[in-house]
Design a protein around this motif. Structure first.
Motif, PDB file in Angstrom:
ATOM      1  N   THR A  83      -3.593  -5.830   6.604  1.00 60.64           N
ATOM      2  CA  THR A  83      -4.637  -5.054   7.252  1.00 60.64           C
ATOM      3  C   THR A  83      -4.187  -3.598   7.424  1.00 60.64           C
ATOM      4  OG1 THR A  83      -5.454  -6.982   8.429  1.00 60.64           O
ATOM      5  CG2 THR A  83      -5.991  -4.846   9.363  1.00 60.64           C
ATOM      6  N   PRO A  84      -5.090  -2.634   7.191  1.00 61.78           N
ATOM      7  CA  PRO A  84      -4.689  -1.215   7.253  1.00 61.78           C
ATOM      8  C   PRO A  84      -4.486  -0.711   8.674  1.00 61.78           C
ATOM      9  CG  PRO A  84      -7.036  -1.389   6.780  1.00 61.78           C
ATOM     10  CD  PRO A  84      -6.481  -2.782   6.720  1.00 61.78           C
ATOM     11  N   THR A  85      -3.310  -0.993   9.228  1.00 62.78           N
ATOM     12  CA  THR A  85      -2.953  -0.490  10.552  1.00 62.78           C
ATOM     13  C   THR A  85      -2.320   0.896  10.417  1.00 62.78           C
ATOM     14  OG1 THR A  85      -0.756  -1.485  10.468  1.00 62.78           O
ATOM     15  CG2 THR A  85      -2.544  -2.838  11.370  1.00 62.78           C
ATOM     16  N   PRO A  86      -2.267   1.675  11.500  1.00 60.02           N
ATOM     17  CA  PRO A  86      -1.628   3.005  11.413  1.00 60.02           C
ATOM     18  C   PRO A  86      -0.178   2.943  10.941  1.00 60.02           C
ATOM     19  CG  PRO A  86      -2.953   2.841  13.404  1.00 60.02           C
ATOM     20  CD  PRO A  86      -2.946   1.471  12.791  1.00 60.02           C
ATOM     21  N   ASP A  87       0.590   1.937  11.414  1.00 64.20           N
ATOM     22  CA  ASP A  87       1.982   1.812  10.974  1.00 64.20           C
ATOM     23  C   ASP A  87       2.059   1.557   9.480  1.00 64.20           C
ATOM     24  OD1 ASP A  87       2.993   2.263  13.482  1.00 64.20           O
ATOM     25  OD2 ASP A  87       3.127   0.136  14.007  1.00 64.20           O
ATOM     26  N   LEU A  88       1.168   0.722   8.986  1.00 65.02           N
ATOM     27  CA  LEU A  88       1.178   0.404   7.567  1.00 65.02           C
ATOM     28  C   LEU A  88       0.775   1.629   6.741  1.00 65.02           C
ATOM     29  CD1 LEU A  88       1.629  -2.177   5.785  1.00 65.02           C
ATOM     30  CD2 LEU A  88      -0.840  -2.226   5.573  1.00 65.02           C
ATOM     31  N   GLU A  89      -0.197   2.364   7.203  1.00 66.95           N
ATOM     32  CA  GLU A  89      -0.624   3.555   6.478  1.00 66.95           C
ATOM     33  C   GLU A  89       0.480   4.597   6.457  1.00 66.95           C
ATOM     34  OE1 GLU A  89      -4.484   6.555   6.226  1.00 66.95           O
ATOM     35  OE2 GLU A  89      -4.428   4.921   7.700  1.00 66.95           O
ATOM     36  N   ALA A  90       1.251   4.656   7.545  1.00 66.55           N
ATOM     37  CA  ALA A  90       2.379   5.597   7.574  1.00 66.55           C
ATOM     38  C   ALA A  90       3.455   5.189   6.577  1.00 66.55           C
ATOM     39  CB  ALA A  90       2.954   5.666   8.987  1.00 66.55           C
ATOM     40  N   ALA A  91       3.637   3.889   6.388  1.00 62.38           N
ATOM     41  CA  ALA A  91       4.671   3.404   5.461  1.00 62.38           C
ATOM     42  C   ALA A  91       4.233   3.492   4.010  1.00 62.38           C
ATOM     43  CB  ALA A  91       5.030   1.959   5.816  1.00 62.38           C
ATOM     44  N   PHE A  92       2.942   3.302   3.739  1.00 58.39           N
ATOM     45  CA  PHE A  92       2.425   3.321   2.372  1.00 58.39           C
ATOM     46  C   PHE A  92       1.226   4.258   2.287  1.00 58.39           C
ATOM     47  CE2 PHE A  92       4.343  -0.852   3.072  1.00 58.39           C
ATOM     48  CZ  PHE A  92       5.239  -0.933   2.007  1.00 58.39           C
ATOM     49  N   PRO A  93       1.425   5.559   2.487  1.00 56.29           N
ATOM     50  CA  PRO A  93       0.279   6.478   2.481  1.00 56.29           C
ATOM     51  C   PRO A  93      -0.452   6.512   1.146  1.00 56.29           C
ATOM     52  CG  PRO A  93       2.362   7.693   2.429  1.00 56.29           C
ATOM     53  CD  PRO A  93       2.705   6.264   2.698  1.00 56.29           C
ATOM     54  N   GLN A  94       0.262   6.213   0.045  1.00 58.52           N
ATOM     55  CA  GLN A  94      -0.366   6.266  -1.268  1.00 58.52           C
ATOM     56  C   GLN A  94      -1.380   5.146  -1.472  1.00 58.52           C
ATOM     57  OE1 GLN A  94       2.676   5.388  -0.571  1.00 58.52           O
ATOM     58  NE2 GLN A  94       3.277   3.575  -1.748  1.00 58.52           N
ATOM     59  N   ARG A  95      -1.359   4.143  -0.583  1.00 55.90           N
ATOM     60  CA  ARG A  95      -2.284   3.010  -0.721  1.00 55.90           C
ATOM     61  C   ARG A  95      -3.649   3.271  -0.067  1.00 55.90           C
ATOM     62  NH1 ARG A  95      -0.742  -2.115  -2.509  1.00 55.90           N
ATOM     63  NH2 ARG A  95       1.249  -1.986  -3.597  1.00 55.90           N
ATOM     64  N   PHE A  96      -3.804   4.405   0.616  1.00 56.30           N
ATOM     65  CA  PHE A  96      -5.031   4.688   1.353  1.00 56.30           C
ATOM     66  C   PHE A  96      -5.639   6.003   0.873  1.00 56.30           C
ATOM     67  CE2 PHE A  96      -2.295   2.073   3.915  1.00 56.30           C
ATOM     68  CZ  PHE A  96      -3.142   1.140   4.487  1.00 56.30           C
ATOM     69  N   LEU A  97      -6.951   6.027   0.802  1.00 57.36           N
ATOM     70  CA  LEU A  97      -7.659   7.239   0.411  1.00 57.36           C
ATOM     71  C   LEU A  97      -8.752   7.517   1.437  1.00 57.36           C
ATOM     72  CD1 LEU A  97      -8.111   9.492  -1.673  1.00 57.36           C
ATOM     73  CD2 LEU A  97      -9.717   7.955  -2.861  1.00 57.36           C
ATOM     74  N   ARG A  98      -8.711   8.708   1.989  1.00 55.18           N
ATOM     75  CA  ARG A  98      -9.705   9.129   2.981  1.00 55.18           C
ATOM     76  C   ARG A  98     -10.434  10.368   2.461  1.00 55.18           C
ATOM     77  NH1 ARG A  98      -9.176   6.631   7.949  1.00 55.18           N
ATOM     78  NH2 ARG A  98      -7.268   5.354   8.161  1.00 55.18           N
ATOM     79  N   ASP A  99     -11.690  10.553   2.937  1.00 54.43           N
ATOM     80  CA  ASP A  99     -12.437  11.732   2.537  1.00 54.43           C
ATOM     81  C   ASP A  99     -12.087  12.906   3.443  1.00 54.43           C
ATOM     82  OD1 ASP A  99     -13.761  11.298   4.921  1.00 54.43           O
ATOM     83  OD2 ASP A  99     -15.642  10.649   4.002  1.00 54.43           O
ATOM     84  N   ALA A 100     -12.803  14.018   3.235  1.00 52.92           N
ATOM     85  CA  ALA A 100     -12.497  15.238   3.983  1.00 52.92           C
ATOM     86  C   ALA A 100     -12.710  15.065   5.477  1.00 52.92           C
ATOM     87  CB  ALA A 100     -13.356  16.392   3.462  1.00 52.92           C
ATOM     88  N   ASP A 101     -13.568  14.113   5.857  1.00 52.41           N
ATOM     89  CA  ASP A 101     -13.834  13.866   7.276  1.00 52.41           C
ATOM     90  C   ASP A 101     -12.869  12.865   7.884  1.00 52.41           C
ATOM     91  OD1 ASP A 101     -16.031  15.562   7.071  1.00 52.41           O
ATOM     92  OD2 ASP A 101     -17.337  13.925   6.406  1.00 52.41           O
ATOM     93  N   GLY A 102     -11.925  12.365   7.087  1.00 55.08           N
ATOM     94  CA  GLY A 102     -10.967  11.396   7.600  1.00 55.08           C
ATOM     95  C   GLY A 102     -11.445   9.966   7.531  1.00 55.08           C
ATOM     96  N   ALA A 103     -12.606   9.725   6.909  1.00 61.44           N
ATOM     97  CA  ALA A 103     -13.130   8.369   6.801  1.00 61.44           C
ATOM     98  C   ALA A 103     -12.412   7.629   5.673  1.00 61.44           C
ATOM     99  CB  ALA A 103     -14.630   8.384   6.545  1.00 61.44           C
ATOM    100  N   LEU A 104     -12.034   6.398   5.936  1.00 62.02           N
ATOM    101  CA  LEU A 104     -11.352   5.577   4.938  1.00 62.02           C
ATOM    102  C   LEU A 104     -12.347   5.161   3.860  1.00 62.02           C
ATOM    103  CD1 LEU A 104      -8.636   4.159   4.267  1.00 62.02           C
ATOM    104  CD2 LEU A 104      -9.507   2.162   5.515  1.00 62.02           C
TER     105      LEU A 104
END
Length: 946
Positions: free
Chosen positions: A637-658
């Motif tokens: 699940t995309p938790t903040p800790d996970l996103e910090a560890a694997f930032p390349q796995r997440f893509l957000r738009d200019a507004d910060g929406a996943l």
């Protein structure tokens, strides 16, 4: 005992000690003496198969480790299942997952060899601890289930099942036909199965639509050229406020709208319900054909199995979207500046994802004896799997936009478009093909004799060749991967007895044996992976068995985990912990070529107590401690800790929406697991009505003139032949183990067992006053099982520099919350006089997940209890019914209710609200489901042969 000091925590001792000492050793020893000294009871009252002391049980496994649980044919009938596949599923609480399957104490090439065999053909099922797997060349990480078939059986079956959900939608149906012939080691089976289930739409449940990231609607919404900007100053003046969005008027679909037409929808965006265009459960269609032929060829038993399976899976993912730019001066734009029209395009229909699968399998098994104390087994398999995926990404709007930019007056952006403008679609495709050939040779037997017993060994050599090919086209870009892996493997296991009560070798401390096993794999792409393990077996008295084992093994990722094609699935609902919102994202799935091998260290301590045989009660407890480096896991699940560890796995738009998540598998840094699982199984025999009639007649002297009419009616209904002495009227003899040596024994035996006790011929219960061999497993059963799993530790370190995830205390890697600390599985069954019921209850404690809204909020996942009920009637065991309707002989009807109370997990945030992603109909779309099944076993007449 050194391993105990190294691996077992004090908590394990404190937990296991009460169970091990709950039955006083002195009482158990005294009871054992009583059992040895007691004279044998009449078999009709005993209710169990006769075992000749000093000889191995027919179909017994290799070695001296006793089964944790033994199920007789009557116990199997009480499960209310129809096939071996359903038996294994129903025994999941006892096996704690997927077990290793043996047939008659021997290996099989794959489960498809026996999965479709009717449950009536099964004489016994033994559930054994993990250490038994070593004797058959497997790793000691799975329990072993040994299925023992009857020596004589034949039947043809026809089965039909219909099901639905009580809240509507998702109707399903299944038909199956098959035949089976068993005569000793000779066996032939053929099974054909077809099933189909309809799709379940979100609109058929109480789903609240998650808002789209952009203001799409069927009619359309108009915004400024820049998100959040003013649409038109003149329109803002008409409504008296700054206007950033306006719903397109209904008349715009037929003619160019005026500025005043937009006043009614000013700052009031149109919203479209997309639930009719999205599926909660896909439509599925499956067909399979499975055939097995087994023959005894001299001193070798040979089996060949072939299986073909076809599957289809169709789901809907919403509607195509279009963001169309309307320039100032466009014939369809009354605005003085450029605007953007956001709308759904229903013309092209819902976006679909279609998955087609084809699998083929062929397996060969050979078993033979080298000498009296040595045996060998060879299994070979060939497998082919092809999966095709087609994902509709939507209509290509480039042609529409070009026509609008050109000012084409025939192209109305608010209405339907000409077929030529929406003909171009963006479609992703993927094809994955895997093929494998494997061969495995096992030799096992006695190395030499020691004072306490024989030193046993098993030696396994194996080889495999695997190929993986994939091709994907995503957004017009083609990618292909080809991958192969050749593997050579070997394993040696040695079991050494140290003490023996029966042989008088330090018998005061009971039977003790130790085991050592070493295994290695040579993989063409990963090098050599090794496994080392050792174990201890201690049986201080007959009623108690204690097993301890430790092993380290290395595992490489599978070819599919490395090479599966990249698949992009749009509109997947996820909960974004960073924003605390439910959003729809594009999810990427497929293989990851960067995966590394994992290394796992495990320690297992198992205790089994069988305090008495009547009633049949078994208590078991297992402590497991596991530490894994580089564990391979699905992306969590995309938790903040996970996103910090694997930032390349997440893509957000200019507004910060996943907007996109790459969910391909990964290696965590390490994981730790510690748990205690304990429970009991209780089986109580019940006398059937006909057995009570027979006992009353015997008690009165068994005079022929007093013979109950019911016995003659039953014999007539079932077509039985009276048996006198050891021979029936058609000259068939009893075999040495009490089963009749006849080629035409059929599935009708399942009905006759109610009267004759599952052993010998019908006349032994119906006729003469002699004891015979009746009553072995006759009558009914009341069974109860209860298992509790207590998770003591579940933690994961996903990457260096990232806090360790404690899945028991606020962290999660899956969408369903953390790891429940407590899980309970309970089963209660009743079967007698042809009527039965089976109730299963599963419960797990609640969890919570911290970290939502960047750590300022928490999600609470409530506890969940579900109950499944199965009611069944073996109509063939009802003599009066069979007499009036002979067709019902061998037939059975069953009613199944899954999730009987329609329970779903509740999820709440800090405000007490349920996030849209965690609506109960998302978590469990089906809810309560009901199915009814009719099954008929066609059997030959007992007096003839076919």
């Amino acid at each position: 005992m050194i391993c105990l000091g190294v691996f077992v925590r004090r908590s394990a001792y404190l937990i296991l000690l009460p169970l091990l000492t709950g039955a006083a050793p002195g009482a158990l020893m005294a009871q054992e003496v009583e059992q040895r000294a007691a004279p044998p009871q009449d078999e009709a009252d005993e209710g169990e198969e006769i075992i000749v002391t000093g000889q191995p049980e027919r179909g017994a496994v290799i070695g001296d480790i006793e089964a944790e649980q033994k199920l007789s044919s009557a116990d199997i009938r009480a499960l209310g299942v129809t096939s071996i596949a359903e038996i294994i599923t129903e025994l999941e609480p006892q096996t704690n997952g997927s077990p290793i399957i043996l047939l008659n104490g021997k290996r099989i090439s794959s489960f498809s060899e026996i999965r479709d065999i009717p449950s009536e053909a099964v004489a016994r099922v033994d559930i054994l601890p993990e250490q038994v797997a070593l004797s058959y060349g497997y790793a000691p990480t799975q329990k072993v289930v040994n299925v023992v078939l009857r020596q004589r059986f034949r039947s043809e079956k026809a089965e039909a099942q219909l099901g639905t959900t009580t809240e509507g939608g998702r109707d399903s149906g299944e038909v199956e036909a098959g035949l089976l012939r068993i005569r000793g080691d000779n066996r032939f089976s053929l099974d054909l199965e077809y099933s189909r289930a309809g799709r379940l739409l979100e609109s058929e449940r109480d789903i609240i639509t998650t808002p789209a990231r952009r203001p799409y609607a069927l009619g359309g919404n108009v915004t400024g050229a820049l998100v959040g900007g003013e649409v038109d100053p003149a329109l803002s003046a008409l409504v008296g406020q700054t206007l950033s969005i306006a719903a397109a008027p209904a008349n715009a679909a037929n003619a160019a709208p005026s500025l005043t037409d937009f006043v009614a929808g000013a700052n009031n965006a149109s919203v479209t319900d997309l639930t009719p265009y999205r599926t909660l459960s896909p439509a599925t269609e499956n067909f399979s054909a499975n055939a097995t032929l087994a023959r005894a060829l001299g001193g070798v038993s040979a089996t060949i199995n072939g299986r073909l399976a076809l599957s289809e899976n169709d789901s809907l993912q919403g509607l195509s979207t279009a963001a169309l730019g309307l320039a100032a001066g466009s014939p369809f734009s009354p605005f003085a500046q450029d605007v953007t029209l956001y709308r759904y395009l229903a013309q092209g229909g819902a976006l679909g994802q279609h998955i087609r699968g084809t699998t083929g399998h062929i397996g060969v098994t050979l078993n033979g004896q080298i000498s009296r104390k040595w045996q060998w087994s060879f299994t070979g398999n060939g497998d082919l799997s092809i999966t095709r995926t087609r994902t509709d990404r939507g209509i290509d709007t480039d042609a529409i936009q070009a026509a609008l930019d050109a000012g084409d007056p025939s192209v109305n952006p608010y209405g339907d478009f000409a077929p030529g403008l929406i003909a171009a679609r963006t479609i992703d495709s993927a094809r994955a093909k895997s093929q494998a050939v494997t061969g495995d040779l096992l030799v096992s037997g006695t190395l030499f004799a020691m004072p306490a017993g024989d030193v046993m060994t098993s030696i396994r050599l194996g080889a495999s060749a695997n190929g993986f090919d994939s091709r994907s086209v995503r957004s017009g870009v083609a990618r292909s991967t080809s991958y192969s892996r050749d593997t050579g493997s070997g394993q040696i296991s040695v079991d050494v007895p140290l003490t023996s009560r029966s042989k008088g070798i330090m018998g005061g401390i009971g039977d003790i044996g130790v085991n050592l096993n070493v295994a290695a794999q040579q993989l063409s792409d990963f090098g050599t992976l090794s496994t080392l393990g050792y174990g201890l077996r201690w049986q201080p008295i007959r009623a108690i068995q204690i097993l301890a084992s430790a092993n380290q093994d290395r595992a490489a990722p599978t070819g599919a985990q490395i090479t599966d094609p990249l698949i992009s699935t749009p509109n997947v609902s996820v909960f974004d912990y960073a924003t605390g919102q439910s959003v729809f994202v594009t999810q990427l799935s497929g293989g990851n070529a960067a995966l590394k091998e994992s290394v796992r260290d495990q320690f297992r301590l198992n205790a089994r107590i069988k305090p008495f045989d009547k009633p049949n009660l078994t208590l078991t407890a297992t402590y497991l401690n596991s530490w894994t480096s580089n564990p391979i896991a699905a992306f969590p699940t995309p938790t903040p800790d996970l996103e910090a560890a694997f930032p390349q796995r997440f893509l957000r738009d200019a507004d910060g929406a996943l907007i996109q998540v790459d969910a391909r598998p990964i290696n965590f840094l390490r994981s730790r697991s510690e748990q205690l699982r304990w429970g009991f199984d209780l089986s109580v025999p019940l006398k059937s009505h006909i057995q009570k009639v027979i006992e009353a007649w015997r008690a009165s002297g068994s005079r022929p003139e007093d013979r109950p009419k019911e016995l003659d009616e039953m014999r007539a209904a079932f077509g039985g032949n009276r048996v006198r002495g050891g021979e029936s009227q058609n000259g068939e003899r009893q075999s040495g183990d009490g089963e009749r040596d006849r080629s035409n024994e059929s599935a009708g035996s399942g009905e006759r067992e109610q009267a004759r006790g599952d052993r010998g011929g019908p006349g032994r219960s119906f006729g003469g006053g002699g004891r015979g061999r009746g009553g072995g497993n006759g009558g009914g059963r009341l069974s109860v099982s209860l298992y509790h799993t207590w998770h003591l530790e579940e933690s994961i370190l996903i990457a260096p520099g990232v806090p360790e995830l404690d899945l028991l205390n606020g962290d999660a890697t899956g969408s369903s919350g953390g790891q429940p600390r407590h899980e309970i599985k309970a089963r209660v069954g009743y079967s007698n006089n042809g009527i039965g019921a089976r109730l299963g209850v599963d419960w797990e404690s609640g969890t919570h997940v911290d970290g939502a809204l960047n750590g300022t909020s928490r999600l609470e996942f409530g506890s969940l209890a579900t109950a499944n009920l199965r009611l069944f009637a073996n109509l063939g065991q009802m003599p009066n019914l069979v007499k009036s309707m002979p067709f019902l002989k061998g037939s059975r009807i069953s009613l199944r209710i899954d999730n009987m109370f329609n329970q779903r997990r509740e999820v709440r945030d800090a405000t007490g609200m349920t996030p849209l992603r965690y609506q109960q109909d998302y978590l469990d779309p089906l809810g309560r489901s009901v199915s009814i099944q009719f099954r008929k076993l066609f059997t030959p007449a007992f007096g003839g042969r076919r």
